[in-house]
Motif scaffolding. Structure first.
Motif, mmCIF file in Angstrom:
data_model
loop_
_atom_site.group_PDB
_atom_site.id
_atom_site.type_symbol
_atom_site.label_atom_id
_atom_site.label_comp_id
_atom_site.label_asym_id
_atom_site.label_seq_id
_atom_site.Cartn_x
_atom_site.Cartn_y
_atom_site.Cartn_z
ATOM 1 N N GLY A 1 -4.033 6.181 0.679
ATOM 2 C CA GLY A 1 -5.125 4.983 1.174
ATOM 3 C C GLY A 1 -4.399 4.083 2.060
ATOM 4 N N LEU B 1 -4.236 6.533 5.334
ATOM 5 C CA LEU B 1 -5.290 6.755 6.001
ATOM 6 C C LEU B 1 -6.014 5.271 6.440
ATOM 7 N N GLY B 2 -5.824 4.348 6.014
ATOM 8 C CA GLY B 2 -6.086 3.109 6.571
ATOM 9 C C GLY B 2 -5.553 2.709 7.774
ATOM 10 N N ALA C 1 -6.997 5.028 10.332
ATOM 11 C CA ALA C 1 -8.146 4.587 10.945
ATOM 12 C C ALA C 1 -8.344 3.593 11.742
ATOM 13 N N THR D 1 -7.822 0.059 3.950
ATOM 14 C CA THR D 1 -7.259 0.694 3.267
ATOM 15 C C THR D 1 -7.438 0.472 1.791
ATOM 16 N N LEU E 1 -10.695 2.910 1.408
ATOM 17 C CA LEU E 1 -10.379 4.371 1.442
ATOM 18 C C LEU E 1 -9.373 4.892 0.143
ATOM 19 N N TYR F 1 -10.522 7.339 -2.383
ATOM 20 C CA TYR F 1 -10.043 8.499 -2.786
ATOM 21 C C TYR F 1 -9.779 8.673 -3.959
#
Length: 93
Positions: A22, A25-26, A29, A48, A51, A55
């Motif tokens: 997360g 990905l955060g 993003a 974060t 995500l 997830y």
């Protein structure tokens, strides 16, 4: 390695892996979003969090309803019910 330590390790891994995924990905993003510096940190933290939750929930649902093998996406293929100390029948014998 004792059974208690093995269960503890599995739970730690299955908690930390979604946090790391997360976070990465955060960061991706929000990396190229042109924002005010004061707002950027809060938005990155919110993205974060969202995500990470998405997830974890998605992997647990897939693991439960599609295939237990998908649990490796959480870093450890066993689901929590398979290493829980309160698993029914574990203390019998």
């Amino acid at each position: 390695m004792s059974e208690a330590f093995s269960a503890l390790w599995a739970s730690i891994v299955r908690t930390v892996v979604p946090i790391v995924v997360g976070s990465v990905l955060g960061w991706f993003a929000s990396a190229n979003l042109p924002l005010d510096k004061e707002f950027e940190g809060a938005l990155t933290a919110l993205i974060t969090l969202l995500l990470t939750m998405a997830y974890y929930v998605a992997v647990r649902l897939f693991e439960t309803y599609i295939s237990p093998k998908i649990g490796w996406l959480l870093g450890y293929a066993k689901s929590p019910d398979s290493y829980s100390a309160d698993k029914p029948g574990k203390h019998e014998a």
